[in-house]
Design a protein around this motif. Structure first.
Motif, PDB file in Angstrom:
ATOM      1  N   VAL A   1      88.519 -20.623  10.397  1.00  0.00           N
ATOM      2  CA  VAL A   1      89.095 -19.787  12.308  1.00  0.00           C
ATOM      3  C   VAL A   1      88.939 -18.818  12.485  1.00  0.00           C
ATOM      4  N   ASN A   2      89.615 -18.019  11.565  1.00  0.00           N
ATOM      5  CA  ASN A   2      89.400 -16.964  11.936  1.00  0.00           C
ATOM      6  C   ASN A   2      89.376 -16.234  10.035  1.00  0.00           C
ATOM      7  N   GLY A   3      88.621 -14.539  10.194  1.00  0.00           N
ATOM      8  CA  GLY A   3      88.866 -13.890   8.931  1.00  0.00           C
ATOM      9  C   GLY A   3      87.385 -13.563   8.547  1.00  0.00           C
ATOM     10  N   PRO A   4      87.246 -13.501   7.628  1.00  0.00           N
ATOM     11  CA  PRO A   4      85.785 -12.947   6.331  1.00  0.00           C
ATOM     12  C   PRO A   4      85.644 -13.838   5.882  1.00  0.00           C
ATOM     13  N   PHE A   5      84.204 -14.016   5.668  1.00  0.00           N
ATOM     14  CA  PHE A   5      83.384 -14.992   5.072  1.00  0.00           C
ATOM     15  C   PHE A   5      82.697 -14.208   3.732  1.00  0.00           C
ATOM     16  N   HIS A   6      82.358 -15.663   2.681  1.00  0.00           N
ATOM     17  CA  HIS A   6      80.383 -14.198   2.084  1.00  0.00           C
ATOM     18  C   HIS A   6      80.305 -16.721   1.371  1.00  0.00           C
ATOM     19  N   LEU A   7      79.348 -16.548   2.104  1.00  0.00           N
ATOM     20  CA  LEU A   7      78.749 -17.976   1.527  1.00  0.00           C
ATOM     21  C   LEU A   7      77.810 -17.562   0.569  1.00  0.00           C
ATOM     22  N   GLU A   8      77.240 -18.451   0.065  1.00  0.00           N
ATOM     23  CA  GLU A   8      75.718 -18.554  -1.371  1.00  0.00           C
ATOM     24  C   GLU A   8      75.402 -19.780  -0.698  1.00  0.00           C
ATOM     25  N   ILE A   9      74.318 -19.647  -0.137  1.00  0.00           N
ATOM     26  CA  ILE A   9      73.194 -20.963  -0.123  1.00  0.00           C
ATOM     27  C   ILE A   9      72.192 -21.135  -1.061  1.00  0.00           C
TER      28      ILE A   9
ATOM     29  N   TYR B   1      76.039  -1.150  11.279  1.00  0.00           N
ATOM     30  CA  TYR B   1      76.306  -1.603  12.625  1.00  0.00           C
ATOM     31  C   TYR B   1      77.448  -0.764  13.010  1.00  0.00           C
ATOM     32  N   GLY B   2      78.241  -0.029  11.803  1.00  0.00           N
ATOM     33  CA  GLY B   2      79.439   0.632  12.632  1.00  0.00           C
ATOM     34  C   GLY B   2      80.797  -0.448  12.361  1.00  0.00           C
ATOM     35  N   VAL B   3      80.821  -1.233  11.443  1.00  0.00           N
ATOM     36  CA  VAL B   3      81.544  -2.841  11.682  1.00  0.00           C
ATOM     37  C   VAL B   3      82.070  -2.340  10.086  1.00  0.00           C
ATOM     38  N   ASP B   4      83.673  -2.615  10.386  1.00  0.00           N
ATOM     39  CA  ASP B   4      84.200  -2.234   8.642  1.00  0.00           C
ATOM     40  C   ASP B   4      85.185  -3.778   8.979  1.00  0.00           C
ATOM     41  N   LEU B   5      84.201  -4.342   7.864  1.00  0.00           N
ATOM     42  CA  LEU B   5      85.007  -5.805   8.082  1.00  0.00           C
ATOM     43  C   LEU B   5      86.240  -5.335   7.320  1.00  0.00           C
ATOM     44  N   PHE B   6      86.796  -4.610   6.626  1.00  0.00           N
ATOM     45  CA  PHE B   6      88.611  -4.847   5.932  1.00  0.00           C
ATOM     46  C   PHE B   6      89.532  -3.654   7.111  1.00  0.00           C
TER      47      PHE B   6
ATOM     48  N   GLY C   1      80.155 -12.559   7.029  1.00  0.00           N
ATOM     49  CA  GLY C   1      80.652 -11.540   8.697  1.00  0.00           C
ATOM     50  C   GLY C   1      81.635 -12.518   9.053  1.00  0.00           C
ATOM     51  N   PHE C   2      81.904 -12.330  10.258  1.00  0.00           N
ATOM     52  CA  PHE C   2      83.678 -12.788  10.292  1.00  0.00           C
ATOM     53  C   PHE C   2      83.555 -13.385  11.402  1.00  0.00           C
ATOM     54  N   VAL C   3      84.486 -14.359  11.451  1.00  0.00           N
ATOM     55  CA  VAL C   3      84.726 -15.513  11.682  1.00  0.00           C
ATOM     56  C   VAL C   3      86.195 -15.612  13.301  1.00  0.00           C
ATOM     57  N   LEU C   4      85.717 -15.643  14.226  1.00  0.00           N
ATOM     58  CA  LEU C   4      87.110 -15.449  15.240  1.00  0.00           C
ATOM     59  C   LEU C   4      87.910 -16.499  15.681  1.00  0.00           C
ATOM     60  N   ASP C   5      88.286 -17.611  15.848  1.00  0.00           N
ATOM     61  CA  ASP C   5      88.623 -18.520  17.338  1.00  0.00           C
ATOM     62  C   ASP C   5      86.791 -19.603  16.727  1.00  0.00           C
TER      63      ASP C   5
END
Length: 428
Positions: free
Chosen positions: A260-268, A297-302, A204-208
């Motif tokens: 705090v801000n940006g994309p992420f790919h986490l493996e658990i 979702y119409g969301v371009d993470l790039f 996903g992507f996080v902001l603040d």
């Protein structure tokens, strides 16, 4: 990273190693407004679709050449306001370049937490989150160190800054570990206990510090098994306790690492006694992940990431708002990737019929030779799915594995076939 609120034209340098559709930066940066220069590999330069200033370096591993190319870009542009880098392999080099040229953005002390698998685990463990027992090999000094003696075998030995499971090995016994030790570049490796359990990923992507959009998914097989020749799939989870637990763990991990801000790919890993942190990247997930976010979702993470890195606040604000609205969608999806049959030639394939959730298939070109360099892209087949539930996607993936048919050839066989075809008389 702080976004510059000014809407004025910016002087932007882009590091591009990609030679496919991911190199279409004109979709993300308005070249009529901003002054843009590119530093590329030769293949990366050939893939650009916008008129621009381009500086070519033979290999991004040569950071002296990279530094000189960025300096040349700065001279051409009259300075550099932003530096954009999207490949996981270039994030640390980009951070060092920002540091050298005083460019706003992520710097080495931030990026290292998401590139060095030992550093990230130290920070996660310090925050009280569960991680496998692990050790950076350079901290041990010798294979019989106390940390290794305390570990249960099997262990996983992996490059600290690697990706796509390249160089990762499962070591089942202490004798195997002792034999492997002298063959490793110790400074570049870490080892960790193997945790039995299902592996999940959260993207996903996080902001603040808050999720703009996030999805938890369950792997079908593992990335390591894919590197060893097995199919790799993924299924987005339905809402529920497990999904909530994974998102909560992801949120805690991002906070521990100060993303705090940006994309992420986490493996658990979901072990017998709970969730374990495996690894994380401050980047868009690979394989089919960005396509699923776009298609479902119409969301371009790039697009989000480029708007953030380039300081385009107007685009960034509009896109984050749209992504947050889309995050409430109940649509679920997944993917399946079939690895390269290295040394074989692709002839043709028969797609499975009657799988309603299967909406996209990507196959190699006819007569493509699988040379082992396909990564997650140029492989035997890539499938994307969407539906209303986790169960629907899982059933569709298993049906695809059951029903997909393909034909391969040896290179020598194909050469004989083409020679005979060319020699055959043609009808008038």
């Amino acid at each position: 990273m702080t976004i510059d609120p000014s809407s004025k034209a910016r002087r932007i340098v882009v590091l591009n190693r990609w030679s496919d559709d991911f190199a279409a930066y004109h979709r993300y940066i308005d070249h009529a407004v901003h002054n843009v220069a590119y530093v590329c590999t030769p293949n990366g330069a050939a893939a650009l679709r916008a008129p621009c200033t381009t500086h070519i370096v033979p290999d991004f591993l040569d950071e002296d050449a990279l530094h000189a190319a960025v300096r040349a870009c700065g001279a051409t542009l009259g300075g550099i306001d932003r530096l954009v880098a999207l490949s996981e392999f270039d994030l640390m080099a980009a951070a060092r370049l920002r540091n050298s040229f005083s460019i706003p953005g992520d710097l080495p002390d931030q990026v290292v937490r998401f590139r060095d698998k030992a550093v990230m685990k130290y920070d996660i463990a310090a925050a009280g989150l569960r991680v496998p027992r692990f050790a950076a090999l350079e901290d041990l000094g010798f294979p019989d160190a106390e940390e290794i003696n305390a570990m249960r075998f099997p262990v996983i030995v992996k490059p600290r800054t690697g990706a796509a499971s390249v160089g990762v090995r499962r070591v089942d016994t202490r004798a195997q570990f002792d034999a492997l030790w002298p063959t490793l570049p110790i400074a570049g490796y870490e080892c960790e206990e193997y945790i039995e359990g299902t592996i999940y990923h959260v993207d996903g992507f996080v902001l603040d510090g808050a999720f703009v959009i996030a999805r938890a998914s369950r792997y079908v097989n593992t990335c390591l098994e894919f590197a060893q020749g097995k199919p790799l799939g993924s299924v987005m989870l339905d809402p529920g306790p497990l999904n909530d637990a994974l998102l909560t763990f992801a949120d805690a991990s991002l906070r521990a690492l100060a993303l705090v801000n940006g994309p992420f790919h986490l493996e658990i890993i979901r072990g017998r006694d709970g969730l374990y942190f495996l690894e994380i990247g401050a980047r868009v997930g690979g394989g089919e992940i960005p396509f699923l976010f776009r298609d479902l979702y119409g969301v371009d993470l790039f697009a989000l990431w480029v708007a953030q890195q380039s300081g385009d606040e107007a685009r960034f604000t509009a896109q984050t708002q749209a992504a947050f609205a889309a995050s409430t969608s109940c649509a679920r999806g997944g993917f399946l990737m079939l690895p390269e049959p290295i040394g074989k030639v692709f002839v043709d394939a028969q797609l499975p019929q009657g799988i309603a959730a299967l909406y996209e298939t990507v196959l190699p070109k006819q007569h493509h030779l699988f040379d082992g360099a396909g990564g997650y892209d140029t492989i035997l087949a890539r499938f994307r799915y969407r539906g209303a539930s986790e169960h629907e996607i899982a059933v569709a993936i298993h049906a695809t594995l059951r029903d997909f048919r393909f034909t391969l050839a040896e290179l020598a066989t194909l050469a004989i076939f083409e020679k005979e075809t060319l020699a055959a008389p043609h009808s008038p």
